[in-house]
Motif scaffolding. Structure first.
Motif, mmCIF file in Angstrom:
data_model
loop_
_atom_site.group_PDB
_atom_site.id
_atom_site.type_symbol
_atom_site.label_atom_id
_atom_site.label_comp_id
_atom_site.label_asym_id
_atom_site.label_seq_id
_atom_site.Cartn_x
_atom_site.Cartn_y
_atom_site.Cartn_z
ATOM 1 N N GLN A 546 0.834 -1.186 0.000
ATOM 2 C CA GLN A 546 0.000 0.000 0.000
ATOM 3 C C GLN A 546 0.878 1.249 0.000
ATOM 4 O O GLN A 546 1.812 1.368 0.795
ATOM 5 C CB GLN A 546 -0.918 0.019 1.227
ATOM 6 C CG GLN A 546 -1.907 1.174 1.230
ATOM 7 C CD GLN A 546 -2.863 1.109 2.404
ATOM 8 O OE1 GLN A 546 -2.778 0.195 3.231
ATOM 9 N NE2 GLN A 546 -3.771 2.068 2.486
ATOM 10 N N VAL A 547 0.560 2.173 -0.900
ATOM 11 C CA VAL A 547 1.341 3.402 -1.013
ATOM 12 C C VAL A 547 0.857 4.400 0.032
ATOM 13 O O VAL A 547 -0.339 4.715 0.094
ATOM 14 C CB VAL A 547 1.207 4.012 -2.417
ATOM 15 C CG1 VAL A 547 1.996 5.316 -2.519
ATOM 16 C CG2 VAL A 547 1.687 3.024 -3.470
ATOM 17 N N PRO A 548 1.743 4.909 0.876
ATOM 18 C CA PRO A 548 1.322 5.878 1.897
ATOM 19 C C PRO A 548 0.965 7.231 1.295
ATOM 20 O O PRO A 548 1.205 7.488 0.113
ATOM 21 C CB PRO A 548 2.550 5.975 2.809
ATOM 22 C CG PRO A 548 3.692 5.629 1.924
ATOM 23 C CD PRO A 548 3.173 4.602 0.950
ATOM 24 N N GLN A 549 0.393 8.086 2.117
ATOM 25 C CA GLN A 549 0.044 9.429 1.682
ATOM 26 C C GLN A 549 1.302 10.178 1.247
ATOM 27 O O GLN A 549 2.307 10.205 1.957
ATOM 28 C CB GLN A 549 -0.645 10.187 2.832
ATOM 29 C CG GLN A 549 -1.122 11.576 2.464
ATOM 30 C CD GLN A 549 -2.311 11.555 1.514
ATOM 31 O OE1 GLN A 549 -3.030 10.554 1.461
ATOM 32 N NE2 GLN A 549 -2.505 12.623 0.768
ATOM 33 N N GLN A 550 1.233 10.811 0.068
ATOM 34 C CA GLN A 550 2.390 11.484 -0.500
ATOM 35 C C GLN A 550 2.380 12.977 -0.171
ATOM 36 O O GLN A 550 1.314 13.598 -0.035
ATOM 37 C CB GLN A 550 2.408 11.308 -2.026
ATOM 38 C CG GLN A 550 2.466 9.856 -2.470
ATOM 39 C CD GLN A 550 3.781 9.198 -2.130
ATOM 40 O OE1 GLN A 550 4.819 9.562 -2.648
ATOM 41 N NE2 GLN A 550 3.730 8.214 -1.236
ATOM 42 N N ALA A 551 3.569 13.539 -0.032
ATOM 43 C CA ALA A 551 3.680 14.979 0.174
ATOM 44 C C ALA A 551 3.150 15.719 -1.047
ATOM 45 O O ALA A 551 3.204 15.221 -2.175
ATOM 46 C CB ALA A 551 5.135 15.363 0.442
ATOM 47 N N TRP A 552 2.676 16.937 -0.873
ATOM 48 C CA TRP A 552 2.006 17.666 -1.961
ATOM 49 C C TRP A 552 2.923 17.934 -3.145
ATOM 50 O O TRP A 552 2.487 17.952 -4.290
ATOM 51 C CB TRP A 552 1.456 18.990 -1.424
ATOM 52 C CG TRP A 552 2.526 19.964 -1.026
ATOM 53 C CD1 TRP A 552 3.122 20.088 0.178
ATOM 54 C CD2 TRP A 552 3.120 20.944 -1.874
ATOM 55 N NE1 TRP A 552 4.067 21.093 0.161
ATOM 56 C CE2 TRP A 552 4.083 21.645 -1.092
ATOM 57 C CE3 TRP A 552 2.950 21.324 -3.208
ATOM 58 C CZ2 TRP A 552 4.854 22.669 -1.604
ATOM 59 C CZ3 TRP A 552 3.728 22.356 -3.713
ATOM 60 C CH2 TRP A 552 4.661 23.015 -2.920
ATOM 61 N N TYR A 553 4.213 18.114 -2.865
ATOM 62 C CA TYR A 553 5.124 18.506 -3.939
ATOM 63 C C TYR A 553 5.599 17.334 -4.794
ATOM 64 O O TYR A 553 6.271 17.550 -5.806
ATOM 65 C CB TYR A 553 6.337 19.240 -3.359
ATOM 66 C CG TYR A 553 7.089 18.471 -2.294
ATOM 67 C CD1 TYR A 553 8.081 17.560 -2.632
ATOM 68 C CD2 TYR A 553 6.801 18.653 -0.949
ATOM 69 C CE1 TYR A 553 8.768 16.846 -1.668
ATOM 70 C CE2 TYR A 553 7.482 17.949 0.028
ATOM 71 C CZ TYR A 553 8.459 17.050 -0.331
ATOM 72 O OH TYR A 553 9.124 16.338 0.632
ATOM 73 N N ILE A 554 5.313 16.094 -4.394
ATOM 74 C CA ILE A 554 5.718 14.955 -5.225
ATOM 75 C C ILE A 554 4.520 14.216 -5.795
ATOM 76 O O ILE A 554 4.666 13.122 -6.343
ATOM 77 C CB ILE A 554 6.612 13.972 -4.434
ATOM 78 C CG1 ILE A 554 5.876 13.418 -3.215
ATOM 79 C CG2 ILE A 554 7.924 14.604 -4.063
ATOM 80 C CD1 ILE A 554 6.639 12.315 -2.514
ATOM 81 N N ARG A 555 3.339 14.790 -5.635
ATOM 82 C CA ARG A 555 2.184 14.201 -6.294
ATOM 83 C C ARG A 555 2.300 14.402 -7.796
ATOM 84 O O ARG A 555 3.040 15.266 -8.275
ATOM 85 C CB ARG A 555 0.897 14.824 -5.747
ATOM 86 C CG ARG A 555 0.646 14.479 -4.279
ATOM 87 C CD ARG A 555 -0.554 15.209 -3.725
ATOM 88 N NE ARG A 555 -0.693 14.958 -2.288
ATOM 89 C CZ ARG A 555 -1.568 15.575 -1.502
ATOM 90 N NH1 ARG A 555 -2.387 16.487 -2.017
ATOM 91 N NH2 ARG A 555 -1.624 15.291 -0.209
ATOM 92 N N SER A 556 1.537 13.640 -8.543
ATOM 93 C CA SER A 556 1.753 13.532 -9.991
ATOM 94 C C SER A 556 1.798 14.877 -10.694
ATOM 95 O O SER A 556 2.785 15.223 -11.336
ATOM 96 C CB SER A 556 0.656 12.652 -10.605
ATOM 97 O OG SER A 556 0.745 11.340 -10.100
ATOM 98 N N LEU A 557 0.731 15.682 -10.585
ATOM 99 C CA LEU A 557 0.664 16.924 -11.341
ATOM 100 C C LEU A 557 1.731 17.906 -10.890
ATOM 101 O O LEU A 557 2.414 18.530 -11.715
ATOM 102 C CB LEU A 557 -0.730 17.533 -11.202
ATOM 103 C CG LEU A 557 -0.959 18.834 -11.984
ATOM 104 C CD1 LEU A 557 -0.727 18.606 -13.470
ATOM 105 C CD2 LEU A 557 -2.366 19.372 -11.739
ATOM 106 N N GLN A 558 1.903 18.056 -9.592
ATOM 107 C CA GLN A 558 2.905 19.002 -9.087
ATOM 108 C C GLN A 558 4.312 18.591 -9.495
ATOM 109 O O GLN A 558 5.136 19.428 -9.888
ATOM 110 C CB GLN A 558 2.821 19.112 -7.566
ATOM 111 C CG GLN A 558 1.572 19.801 -7.053
ATOM 112 C CD GLN A 558 0.416 18.845 -6.832
ATOM 113 O OE1 GLN A 558 0.267 17.877 -7.568
ATOM 114 N NE2 GLN A 558 -0.405 19.107 -5.819
ATOM 115 N N ALA A 559 4.591 17.301 -9.401
ATOM 116 C CA ALA A 559 5.924 16.830 -9.783
ATOM 117 C C ALA A 559 6.194 17.067 -11.262
ATOM 118 O O ALA A 559 7.303 17.461 -11.656
ATOM 119 C CB ALA A 559 6.065 15.347 -9.452
ATOM 120 N N ILE A 560 5.182 16.851 -12.106
ATOM 121 C CA ILE A 560 5.350 17.059 -13.541
ATOM 122 C C ILE A 560 5.627 18.529 -13.847
ATOM 123 O O ILE A 560 6.524 18.866 -14.631
ATOM 124 C CB ILE A 560 4.096 16.567 -14.294
ATOM 125 C CG1 ILE A 560 3.968 15.041 -14.176
ATOM 126 C CG2 ILE A 560 4.148 16.976 -15.758
ATOM 127 C CD1 ILE A 560 2.659 14.501 -14.695
#
Length: 696
Positions: A546-560
């Protein structure tokens, strides 16, 4: 049978390539010389403007002199010149003109024709002059140029093309008045041909200048030519009185009056436009034949400092990223791997030192051999926990594989074009060569597209390589072809040479379906059936973590978005020159390929490094969904390029009209898709190599 069909396709493709490169030459090699009394053909091409993306063939304009069908030097005026694919795609429509250029024979003035035009034709001419259209003529493969001098008046330079007309504002009313240039002074600059031809009196053309004048109907004429060519007080205005029968009397009563009643009166009312030209030959030994194109780029060379600034900026960004990646690889990862291995050894010692029976000893040894990582990873966090999930098959992998394959195809084409341009094979004199070679390289790269797509697809456990090959060959090229076809439906209605002829579209479709698709299938078959699958260094566990909750800056859209901004800063300055060359200069050729080659290499390294760093941070957050993420992060800068194109449209261009705006945004979107596919594939492959090394 298969061998015969394969060889026939090869011969067909080679014949197409040969037919496309008929205009090919390297500057300084293929020199055309002329002797006194020999005619130099002047060819007319098209008119184009910075304010619109619609181009028109010169002889399709209703208010210019049509070809009279005269024969000279084996050429018939009005005869179309065979074009390569790139010339057709860039809107060229080249034909032989009636203008007589005979070496050594100068004409102070020569009558060309009296062209009768209707009120509707005048409205058409007025619209083109209002939009600032420029005419392109060609002599000895040189475009007719308007001559300028640099700001410090130390050097002369050329701007390709000359104005169709000009606009003046009435001092009394403040309204614009539009005038047509109907006299052209042609200056051919020449020097002695090198070698033996020059010793026998042959000459080569090193410059083609055109100076325009607008001569009104009140200027007295002899044999069709105006008497006065220097001090012209009356210009030819694109206007017609509302009643044709009153024209003569009104001109006699008000010789300086002008009319702007093109929307009034009968559309079939006519007026005569007189055309004439002058020809002069001037010897100029200051220009070498193989350097004659440099005059078209003198003004642009002043931006060399900006290019060097862009390269320095790119190198700094790339250097910082390289330092970060080196730190991750040499310090952080090695330290963690060392601790991970020491933890494995310590765990094994503790298990072996505990009291147990002989059977228990054997059981413990088997556990250490089979799953040492599980025992060692109980006390660690981050990427080390993902050894059993990091190579888990991604969702929709059957779509990712074709995209990666098409990306390698674009990558092969891009490197091929940059290399050929950097060494001088593709040059300004090879009109349309960039697009022709680009199309040919793209088709040939179908082999690499099928191969890499099959390798990725097989790594995901796919077995139907034929279906994968079909998707690879049709998905991305089909998207581009569909967009081009839809746009052409609108442009065809405008009777513009920007529209790709239906026969050319059909030929492109046949080459795509009959040559590229089989090449993709062949590459896919070889990659799937003749080579082993890429073996991953770790086995995938049965139950997904199970993938834990991700920090806001490494979520898909923000990271892209964040990661894509870094490669965009690398190409930002160079991008301005590319946009200017394509959308404003209409040259279709970017002359500083030396700079562009360096920036492109820096871009590839930057994209790979940014994607590796981004995915490493994601793995440290125990998120193993990196397959699609690496592709999206690598291509993230394409979003910024498209945003930049929107800014460029509103603040740099002066495009008017729905069709022109649609052309800009559709072709910009297509270019961003190609760019995103290329950089996305670079990011994906870089991360795949990195993760294999990380978990090896």
């Amino acid at each position: 049978m298969v061998g015969i069909m394969g060889s026939s396709w090869v011969w067909l493709f080679l014949s197409l390539i040969v037919s496309q490169v008929q205009a090919f030459y390297i500057p300084g090699w293929s020199i055309k010389s002329y002797k006194d009394g020999e005619r130099i053909p002047l060819m007319v091409n098209k008119v184009y403007s910075d304010n619109t993306q619609l181009q028109y063939a010169y002889y399709d304009l209703p208010f210019v002199c049509p070809p009279a069908g005269r024969t000279a030097s084996g050429l018939l005026s009005g005869q179309s010149i065979s074009l390569n694919l790139g010339e057709v795609l860039r809107g060229d429509r080249i034909k032989i003109s009636d203008i007589d250029l005979t070496v050594g024979h100068e004409n102070e003035c020569r009558f060309l024709c009296d062209q009768q035009v209707t009120r509707r034709d005048l409205r058409r001419a007025k619209e083109l002059v209002k939009d600032g259209y420029v005419v392109e003529w060609i002599v000895d493969n040189l475009p007719g140029a308007t001559s300028f001098v640099t700001v410090d008046k130390s050097r002369k330079y050329y701007a390709a093309g000359f104005k169709l007309g000009f606009t003046k504002y009435d001092s009394s009313t403040g309204k614009p008045r539009y005038f047509l240039n109907n006299h052209h002074t042609i200056v051919i600059r020449y020097r002695a041909a090198p070698g033996r031809p020059g010793e026998s009196g042959a000459k080569v053309v090193v410059g083609f200048e055109v100076y325009t004048k607008s001569i009104g109907p009140n200027n007295k004429r002899e044999n069709g030519c105006p008497v006065e060519l220097q001090d012209i007080e009356d210009n030819f205005e694109l206007a017609m009185p509302p009643n044709k029968t009153e024209e003569l009397s009104m001109l006699e009563q008000h010789p300086s009056n002008h009319y702007d009643h093109l929307d009034e009166g009968d559309d079939e009312d006519t007026i005569t436009i007189p055309y004439s030209y002058s020809v002069y030959f001037r010897e100029d030994n200051s220009i070498e034949w193989d350097k004659r194109w440099d005059l078209y780029f003198v003004n642009q060379e002043e931006g060399s400092r900006i290019h060097w600034l862009a390269i320095i900026n790119s190198l700094i960004i790339c250097g910082l990223l390289s330092g970060i990646v080196a730190m991750i690889l040499s310090k952080t990862i090695r330290t963690e791997i060392k601790g991970y291995k020491e933890g494995s050894i310590e765990a094994g010692r503790k298990m072996k030192s505990a009291p147990r029976s002989l059977d228990q000893d054997k059981e413990v040894d088997d556990q250490l051999d089979d799953a040492p990582e599980d025992d060692a990873l109980e006390d660690v966090t981050g990427w080390k926990l993902l050894h059993g999930d990091v190579f888990r098959r991604p969702q929709y992998g059957h779509l990712l594989a074709p995209l990666v394959g098409s990306g390698t195809q674009v990558l092969f084409m891009a490197f091929g074009l940059i290399f050929l341009s950097a060494v001088g094979i593709l040059n300004p004199s090879f009109r349309g060569g960039f697009l022709s070679f680009g199309f040919g390289l793209f088709v040939l790269a179908g082999l690499s597209s099928g191969y890499f797509s099959a390798k990725v697809y097989k790594g995901f456990g796919g077995v139907n390589f034929g279906k994968n090959a079909l998707i690879t060959a049709c998905f991305f090229p089909g998207l581009l072809f569909a967009l081009v076809f839809i746009v052409n439906l609108f442009v065809w209605a405008q009777a513009s040479s920007t529209a790709i002829p239906f026969g050319t579209l059909l030929a492109i479709a046949l080459i795509w379906l009959c040559i590229q698709v089989p090449l993709v299938y062949l590459g896919s078959w070889y990659g799937h059936a003749r080579t082993p699958a890429w073996e991953n260094p770790t086995k995938t566990s049965t139950i997904a973590r199970q993938v834990p909750q991700q920090a806001w800056y490494i979520r898909s859209l923000q990271a892209i978005l964040f990661a894509g901004l870094v490669p965009f800063t690398v190409i930002f300055i160079e991008l301005l020159f590319v946009f200017q060359s394509v959308w404003q200069d209409k040259s279709g050729y970017y002359y500083v390929f030396g700079f562009l080659s360096v920036v492109s290499l820096i871009l590839i390294v930057t994209v790979a490094e940014v994607t590796v760093v981004t995915i490493y941070v994601q793995l440290c957050s125990e998120n193993y969904h990196w397959w699609w993420q690496s592709f999206a992060v690598g291509g993230g800068s394409a979003l910024w390029v498209f945003i930049y194109s929107i800014w460029y449209y509103f603040f740099k261009l002066h495009i008017t009209g729905f069709i022109s705006s649609m052309l800009f945004f559709v072709y910009s979107f297509m270019a961003c898709c190609v760019y995103g596919l290329l950089t996305g594939t670079v990011g994906f492959l870089a991360v795949y190599v990195f993760i294999r090394k990380l978990y090896a």
